[in-house]
Scaffold this motif. Structure first.
Motif, PDB file in Angstrom:
ATOM      1  N   UNK A  17       0.806  -1.221   0.000  1.00  0.00           N
ATOM      2  CA  UNK A  17       0.000   0.000   0.000  1.00  0.00           C
ATOM      3  C   UNK A  17       0.842   1.277   0.000  1.00  0.00           C
ATOM      4  N   UNK A  18       2.147   1.155  -0.229  1.00  0.00           N
ATOM      5  CA  UNK A  18       3.031   2.322  -0.144  1.00  0.00           C
ATOM      6  C   UNK A  18       2.720   3.401  -1.172  1.00  0.00           C
ATOM      7  N   UNK A  19       2.045   3.046  -2.228  1.00  0.00           N
ATOM      8  CA  UNK A  19       1.715   4.026  -3.265  1.00  0.00           C
ATOM      9  C   UNK A  19       0.297   4.575  -3.126  1.00  0.00           C
ATOM     10  N   UNK A  20      -0.395   4.191  -2.075  1.00  0.00           N
ATOM     11  CA  UNK A  20      -1.766   4.673  -1.843  1.00  0.00           C
ATOM     12  C   UNK A  20      -1.699   6.035  -1.162  1.00  0.00           C
ATOM     13  N   UNK A  21      -1.531   7.078  -1.941  1.00  0.00           N
ATOM     14  CA  UNK A  21      -1.316   8.408  -1.384  1.00  0.00           C
ATOM     15  C   UNK A  21      -2.565   9.024  -0.766  1.00  0.00           C
ATOM     16  N   UNK A  22      -3.740   8.473  -1.050  1.00  0.00           N
ATOM     17  CA  UNK A  22      -4.967   9.030  -0.477  1.00  0.00           C
ATOM     18  C   UNK A  22      -5.453   8.208   0.725  1.00  0.00           C
ATOM     19  N   UNK A  23      -4.612   7.322   1.224  1.00  0.00           N
ATOM     20  CA  UNK A  23      -4.969   6.472   2.356  1.00  0.00           C
ATOM     21  C   UNK A  23      -5.130   7.316   3.617  1.00  0.00           C
ATOM     22  N   UNK A  24      -6.288   7.187   4.278  1.00  0.00           N
ATOM     23  CA  UNK A  24      -6.563   7.937   5.508  1.00  0.00           C
ATOM     24  C   UNK A  24      -6.590   7.022   6.733  1.00  0.00           C
ATOM     25  N   UNK A  25      -7.019   5.769   6.554  1.00  0.00           N
ATOM     26  CA  UNK A  25      -7.117   4.805   7.645  1.00  0.00           C
ATOM     27  C   UNK A  25      -6.369   3.543   7.231  1.00  0.00           C
ATOM     28  N   UNK A  26      -5.417   3.116   8.054  1.00  0.00           N
ATOM     29  CA  UNK A  26      -4.693   1.880   7.800  1.00  0.00           C
ATOM     30  C   UNK A  26      -4.867   0.970   9.002  1.00  0.00           C
ATOM     31  N   UNK A  27      -5.446  -0.189   8.776  1.00  0.00           N
ATOM     32  CA  UNK A  27      -5.642  -1.170   9.829  1.00  0.00           C
ATOM     33  C   UNK A  27      -4.918  -2.461   9.484  1.00  0.00           C
ATOM     34  N   UNK A  28      -4.094  -2.928  10.399  1.00  0.00           N
ATOM     35  CA  UNK A  28      -3.355  -4.179  10.211  1.00  0.00           C
ATOM     36  C   UNK A  28      -3.672  -5.101  11.384  1.00  0.00           C
ATOM     37  N   UNK A  29      -4.181  -6.296  11.069  1.00  0.00           N
ATOM     38  CA  UNK A  29      -4.558  -7.254  12.096  1.00  0.00           C
ATOM     39  C   UNK A  29      -3.908  -8.604  11.783  1.00  0.00           C
ATOM     40  N   UNK A  30      -3.110  -9.106  12.723  1.00  0.00           N
ATOM     41  CA  UNK A  30      -2.425 -10.397  12.561  1.00  0.00           C
ATOM     42  C   UNK A  30      -1.584 -10.443  11.287  1.00  0.00           C
ATOM     43  N   UNK A  31      -0.889  -9.371  10.966  1.00  0.00           N
ATOM     44  CA  UNK A  31      -0.032  -9.339   9.770  1.00  0.00           C
ATOM     45  C   UNK A  31       1.403  -9.687  10.156  1.00  0.00           C
ATOM     46  N   UNK A  32       2.137 -10.289   9.213  1.00  0.00           N
ATOM     47  CA  UNK A  32       3.512 -10.711   9.453  1.00  0.00           C
ATOM     48  C   UNK A  32       4.437 -10.107   8.415  1.00  0.00           C
ATOM     49  N   UNK A  33       5.681  -9.863   8.858  1.00  0.00           N
ATOM     50  CA  UNK A  33       6.698  -9.312   7.972  1.00  0.00           C
ATOM     51  C   UNK A  33       7.326 -10.427   7.143  1.00  0.00           C
ATOM     52  N   UNK A  34       7.319 -10.240   5.855  1.00  0.00           N
ATOM     53  CA  UNK A  34       7.928 -11.194   4.926  1.00  0.00           C
ATOM     54  C   UNK A  34       9.434 -10.967   4.836  1.00  0.00           C
ATOM     55  N   UNK A  35       9.887  -9.830   5.334  1.00  0.00           N
ATOM     56  CA  UNK A  35      11.312  -9.502   5.286  1.00  0.00           C
ATOM     57  C   UNK A  35      11.603  -8.506   4.193  1.00  0.00           C
ATOM     58  N   UNK A  36      12.776  -7.909   4.295  1.00  0.00           N
ATOM     59  CA  UNK A  36      13.199  -6.914   3.329  1.00  0.00           C
ATOM     60  C   UNK A  36      13.662  -7.594   2.052  1.00  0.00           C
ATOM     61  N   UNK A  37      13.153  -7.100   0.954  1.00  0.00           N
ATOM     62  CA  UNK A  37      13.564  -7.625  -0.349  1.00  0.00           C
ATOM     63  C   UNK A  37      14.816  -6.892  -0.791  1.00  0.00           C
ATOM     64  N   UNK A  38      15.894  -7.613  -0.902  1.00  0.00           N
ATOM     65  CA  UNK A  38      17.165  -7.002  -1.300  1.00  0.00           C
ATOM     66  C   UNK A  38      17.127  -6.580  -2.770  1.00  0.00           C
TER      67      UNK A  38
END
Length: 167
Positions: A17-38
């Motif tokens: 969602x990094x390109x969603x410039x009009x995002x006003x509400x962000x909800x994350x529930x039980x989300x996991x990090x996949x790690x940094x993509x080199x």
């Protein structure tokens, strides 16, 4: 304007969602990090998602990044509410004072200990109206709230380790 993700696994460094410039509400529930993509985009791409955000709602998600280094005052100027339940979003709680327009902060049963007594976490948070720290069993000292002149509600239920309030 609203995005709620539940049970998702993605790179927290390069979220979808990094390109969603009009995002006003962000909800994350039980989300996991996949790690940094080199080899991906350089810099701090996550900050793009916070530019116009008003509400950040984190539940059962540990998203660790250093807000104090990554987020400028300008990019955080719109965030008005942060709700965290059994999770975290930043490495240190002192990051709250970078969010000068924050009106509501709820941190319920955080997954990391609340560090108190080192610095005043609520300095320059004049617009803070609600501070909810329910279930913070490790908090021992509540920092001074003298600069939070708009504070109307303080919730401390379940803060069984709280020994001292203010300086």
């Amino acid at each position: 304007h609203v995005l709620k993700l539940s049970g998702c696994k993605f790179s927290f460094y390069l979220p979808p969602f990094r390109c969603c410039h009009s995002l006003r509400f962000l909800g994350l529930d039980h989300c996991e990090d996949q790690g940094r993509e080199e080899g991906g985009k350089q810099g701090r791409p996550i900050m793009e998602a916070f530019e116009n955000l008003w509400v950040l709602d984190i539940s059962h998600t540990d998203w660790k990044f250093d807000l104090s280094q990554d987020l400028t005052e300008q990019k955080a100027s719109n965030i008005r509410e942060v709700h965290i339940k059994k999770g975290r979003i930043w490495c240190r709680h002192l990051a709250w004072r970078r969010l000068q327009n924050l009106r509501k902060l709820r941190v319920i049963e955080p997954t990391s200990s609340w560090e108190t007594g080192k610095e005043d976490e609520f300095t320059n948070m004049e617009k803070l109206e609600l501070l909810g720290l329910s279930g913070n069993s490790t908090i021992q000292v509540l920092p001074s709230l003298s600069s939070t002149t708009s504070l109307r509600t303080l919730v401390l239920d379940g803060c069984v380790g709280l020994d001292h309030v203010g300086p």
